[in-house]
Design a protein around this motif. Structure first.
Motif, PDB file in Angstrom:
ATOM      1  N   HIS A   1       0.861  -1.191   0.000  1.00 45.94           N
ATOM      2  CA  HIS A   1       0.000   0.000   0.000  1.00 45.94           C
ATOM      3  C   HIS A   1       0.891   1.233   0.000  1.00 45.94           C
ATOM      4  O   HIS A   1       1.736   1.409   0.882  1.00 45.94           O
ATOM      5  CB  HIS A   1      -0.890  -0.005   1.243  1.00 45.94           C
ATOM      6  N   PRO A   2       0.746   2.125  -0.995  1.00 47.18           N
ATOM      7  CA  PRO A   2       1.661   3.261  -1.116  1.00 47.18           C
ATOM      8  C   PRO A   2       1.418   4.381  -0.117  1.00 47.18           C
ATOM      9  O   PRO A   2       2.200   5.330  -0.049  1.00 47.18           O
ATOM     10  CB  PRO A   2       1.409   3.749  -2.544  1.00 47.18           C
ATOM     11  N   GLY A   3       0.329   4.310   0.641  1.00 45.74           N
ATOM     12  CA  GLY A   3       0.083   5.317   1.660  1.00 45.74           C
ATOM     13  C   GLY A   3      -0.629   6.558   1.171  1.00 45.74           C
ATOM     14  O   GLY A   3      -0.833   7.501   1.942  1.00 45.74           O
ATOM     15  N   CYS A   4      -1.032   6.602  -0.102  1.00 45.78           N
ATOM     16  CA  CYS A   4      -1.725   7.789  -0.617  1.00 45.78           C
ATOM     17  C   CYS A   4      -3.222   7.703  -0.305  1.00 45.78           C
ATOM     18  O   CYS A   4      -3.723   6.678   0.168  1.00 45.78           O
ATOM     19  CB  CYS A   4      -1.486   7.943  -2.113  1.00 45.78           C
ATOM     20  N   ASP A   5      -3.927   8.793  -0.554  1.00 38.79           N
ATOM     21  CA  ASP A   5      -5.360   8.880  -0.301  1.00 38.79           C
ATOM     22  C   ASP A   5      -6.090   7.744  -1.018  1.00 38.79           C
ATOM     23  O   ASP A   5      -5.943   7.562  -2.227  1.00 38.79           O
ATOM     24  CB  ASP A   5      -5.867  10.237  -0.797  1.00 38.79           C
ATOM     25  N   GLU A   6      -6.898   6.990  -0.273  1.00 37.18           N
ATOM     26  CA  GLU A   6      -7.548   5.817  -0.854  1.00 37.18           C
ATOM     27  C   GLU A   6      -8.572   6.190  -1.927  1.00 37.18           C
ATOM     28  O   GLU A   6      -8.838   5.399  -2.830  1.00 37.18           O
ATOM     29  CB  GLU A   6      -8.196   4.978   0.247  1.00 37.18           C
ATOM     30  N   ARG A   7      -9.124   7.377  -1.869  1.00 40.59           N
ATOM     31  CA  ARG A   7     -10.070   7.814  -2.911  1.00 40.59           C
ATOM     32  C   ARG A   7      -9.377   7.889  -4.263  1.00 40.59           C
ATOM     33  O   ARG A   7      -9.995   7.612  -5.300  1.00 40.59           O
ATOM     34  CB  ARG A   7     -10.649   9.184  -2.554  1.00 40.59           C
ATOM     35  N   ALA A   8      -8.096   8.247  -4.249  1.00 40.15           N
ATOM     36  CA  ALA A   8      -7.331   8.355  -5.494  1.00 40.15           C
ATOM     37  C   ALA A   8      -6.506   7.105  -5.768  1.00 40.15           C
ATOM     38  O   ALA A   8      -5.630   7.119  -6.626  1.00 40.15           O
ATOM     39  CB  ALA A   8      -6.422   9.576  -5.441  1.00 40.15           C
ATOM     40  N   LEU A   9      -6.800   6.020  -5.033  1.00 39.37           N
ATOM     41  CA  LEU A   9      -6.056   4.771  -5.200  1.00 39.37           C
ATOM     42  C   LEU A   9      -6.961   3.637  -5.656  1.00 39.37           C
ATOM     43  O   LEU A   9      -6.655   2.927  -6.619  1.00 39.37           O
ATOM     44  CB  LEU A   9      -5.368   4.397  -3.886  1.00 39.37           C
ATOM     45  N   PHE A  10      -8.092   3.456  -4.967  1.00 36.57           N
ATOM     46  CA  PHE A  10      -8.955   2.318  -5.240  1.00 36.57           C
ATOM     47  C   PHE A  10     -10.039   2.648  -6.273  1.00 36.57           C
ATOM     48  O   PHE A  10     -10.333   3.810  -6.552  1.00 36.57           O
ATOM     49  CB  PHE A  10      -9.605   1.823  -3.951  1.00 36.57           C
ATOM     50  N   VAL A  11     -10.639   1.594  -6.814  1.00 35.54           N
ATOM     51  CA  VAL A  11     -11.709   1.733  -7.809  1.00 35.54           C
ATOM     52  C   VAL A  11     -12.924   2.402  -7.172  1.00 35.54           C
ATOM     53  O   VAL A  11     -13.386   1.974  -6.114  1.00 35.54           O
ATOM     54  CB  VAL A  11     -12.129   0.354  -8.352  1.00 35.54           C
ATOM     55  N   PRO A  12     -13.464   3.456  -7.794  1.00 37.68           N
ATOM     56  CA  PRO A  12     -14.720   4.039  -7.300  1.00 37.68           C
ATOM     57  C   PRO A  12     -15.887   3.142  -7.716  1.00 37.68           C
ATOM     58  O   PRO A  12     -16.087   2.876  -8.908  1.00 37.68           O
ATOM     59  CB  PRO A  12     -14.779   5.403  -7.996  1.00 37.68           C
ATOM     60  N   ARG A  13     -16.676   2.695  -6.768  1.00 35.16           N
ATOM     61  CA  ARG A  13     -17.728   1.725  -7.068  1.00 35.16           C
ATOM     62  C   ARG A  13     -18.772   2.271  -8.032  1.00 35.16           C
ATOM     63  O   ARG A  13     -19.196   1.598  -8.947  1.00 35.16           O
ATOM     64  CB  ARG A  13     -18.415   1.285  -5.767  1.00 35.16           C
ATOM     65  N   ASN A  14     -19.217   3.503  -7.811  1.00 33.64           N
ATOM     66  CA  ASN A  14     -20.248   4.085  -8.670  1.00 33.64           C
ATOM     67  C   ASN A  14     -19.642   5.133  -9.580  1.00 33.64           C
ATOM     68  O   ASN A  14     -20.109   6.278  -9.653  1.00 33.64           O
ATOM     69  CB  ASN A  14     -21.370   4.685  -7.813  1.00 33.64           C
ATOM     70  N   GLY A  15     -18.601   4.721 -10.274  1.00 29.54           N
ATOM     71  CA  GLY A  15     -17.917   5.634 -11.171  1.00 29.54           C
ATOM     72  C   GLY A  15     -17.575   4.978 -12.489  1.00 29.54           C
ATOM     73  O   GLY A  15     -17.862   3.801 -12.722  1.00 29.54           O
TER      74      GLY A  15
END
Length: 462
Positions: free
Chosen positions: A320-334
């Motif tokens: 895990h690179p430690g960055c903001d998870e919003r900008a790391l993981f797949v957005p479910r409704n996106g």
């Protein structure tokens, strides 16, 4: 991949390289005398076009056929290169038939490489053609439970290792026909074989439903008069000259001329823009820059741009690179859009995929643009962006030279379709049915492979 060493009771004269052996594959070969069948006894044709060299002659779609690369075979929406059919000496050997097993037949042994991985052909692939790097298996009885069971074995992790053990070569590996045909397919009781076959058959049917429903959703948009006009303007890739009397946020001619006038036309016809249907801060790239490899169960799974658009994804494992998870993981409704790369025909730049097709704790490369529409516009936005016109408009936002990237202000400024309530509801329902079918196809195939790995092989090797 961990380096390993092990002993085998005897070395086969036909296979004198270490890569032709692996501990699990050797256990399968040793146990083959118990209850198994040779792969060659099940198939009618084993790679009839594999290794065939030919010169590709490009042409327009109405005069040619669609040639798929290895990545195209595994794509959710296969889109190959259009070439003349007579480029091939025996084109019938390259044509894909329903329920054939297609295997990536050239590559390396990297853990996240496609080489050695298999997929069964459904209606999305039928009638298209494969090149010399694809190994095709045509079963004598494609609908038979044993044939579908054999596919599930070949698609399993153990099956991939067994397939790769038939390799030869140095930098780019290929399969040896004699070793490939001699692979033992472990057998189970009739009830288990039938269970696996039912799941594999259901997977094929649901993938065909996925493609059919997605096309139905796009058809509602494509039947709009302005969309038909825009399609005629941008369908063919060619040099264009454009007259532009609007604002000039960039002086790059590509922005205004690459769509052949479709951008200007739709801006005049539709008052709505992409920015109007986005959530606050609903358009952004990722922040992943550092990648430190690790092994499961540690770390997280990472998908490259290539993997985003595949049915059978092969993720890497990283810390895990430690960055903001919003900008790391797949957005479910996106919506995920390939937003960095080349603009050549067949490239991933501008292609769109639904985030709902992925596990929410899967990391994706920073080069994927995250688009977060308001919930009621999610399905319409996906159907539009994944259409040909949507692709051309997204590609028109590219800036840069060697490796272009999308400019976010240009994406927000793109026109967005205005639909009647009836058409809007129709698009939403079709996309939802398509998504449901795709998720069911993935689940049934995964369950078939799980039965092979967790029920059949342990009992067979005991």
């Amino acid at each position: 991949m961990i380096r390993s060493s092990f002993m085998v009771p005897s070395v086969r004269s036909a296979a004198l390289r270490a890569l032709n052996y692996s501990p699990r594959t050797e256990l399968i070969r040793a146990a083959a005398k118990r209850r198994s069948v040779r792969l060659s006894s099940l198939v009618e044709e084993l790679g009839p076009a594999y290794g065939t060299v030919f010169t590709r002659v490009d042409c327009t779609s109405e005069h040619g056929i669609e040639l798929l690369s290895q990545s195209d075979m595994f794509a959710a929406e296969p889109q190959g290169r259009i070439i003349r059919r007579d480029s091939m000496a025996k084109p019938e050997r390259h044509e894909i038939k329903r329920l054939q097993v297609l295997i990536a037949g050239a590559g390396t042994l990297g853990e996240n490489e496609l080489y050695g991985r298999a997929i069964i052909a459904d209606g999305r692939l039928v009638g298209k053609y494969v090149g010399p790097d694809a190994m095709t298996l045509t079963f004598k009885e494609p609908e038979a439970p044993l044939s579908l069971f054999a596919y599930a074995f070949l698609a399993s992790p153990t099956g991939v290792a067994a397939i790769r053990s038939t390799s030869y070569g140095t930098k780019i590996l290929r399969f040896r026909d004699d070793l490939f045909g001699s692979l033992p397919i472990p057998l189970a009781d009739e009830e288990t074989i039938e269970r696996v076959a039912v799941l594999a058959r259901r997977c094929v049917e649901q993938r065909e439903t996925y493609a059919r429903e997605l096309q139905a959703a796009r058809r509602v948009l494509e039947d709009l008069p302005e969309m038909r006009e825009a399609h005629a303007m941008c369908a063919e890739r060619k040099a264009n000259v454009a007259h532009w009397d609007g604002p000039l946020p960039t002086l790059r001619a590509w922005t205004y001329a690459s769509s052949g006038g479709a951008l200007g036309l739709l801006k005049r016809r539709w008052a709505t823009q992409v920015a109007d249907i986005l959530k606050p801060n609903g358009l952004f790239h990722g922040l992943l820059r550092q990648r430190v490899a690790c092994e499961s169960p540690h770390g997280i799974s990472l998908l490259s741009q290539r993997d985003i658009f595949l049915l059978r994804r092969v993720p890497r494992r990283i810390v895990h690179p430690g960055c903001d998870e919003r900008a790391l993981f797949v957005p479910r409704n996106g919506i995920l859009v390939g937003s960095r790369g080349q603009l050549s025909e067949g490239s991933l730049f501008g292609r769109a995929e639904l985030g709902s097709c992925f596990h929410s704790q899967t990391a994706i490369t920073q080069d994927i643009l995250r688009v977060l529409p308001i919930e009621e516009h999610l399905e319409t936005a996906y159907a539009f962006m994944s259409s040909l016109v949507g692709l051309r408009l997204l590609q028109s936002t590219a800036v840069g030279t060697s490796i272009p990237i999308m400019r976010l202000d240009l994406v927000r400024d793109l026109p967005f379709p205005e639909l009647t309530k009836k058409d809007h509801a129709s698009v939403r329902e079709s996309v939802k049915r398509a998504l449901g079918a795709r998720l069911e196809a993935d689940a049934t195939e995964s369950e078939a492979i799980r039965i092979i790995e967790e029920e059949v092989l342990p009992a067979w090797l005991a």
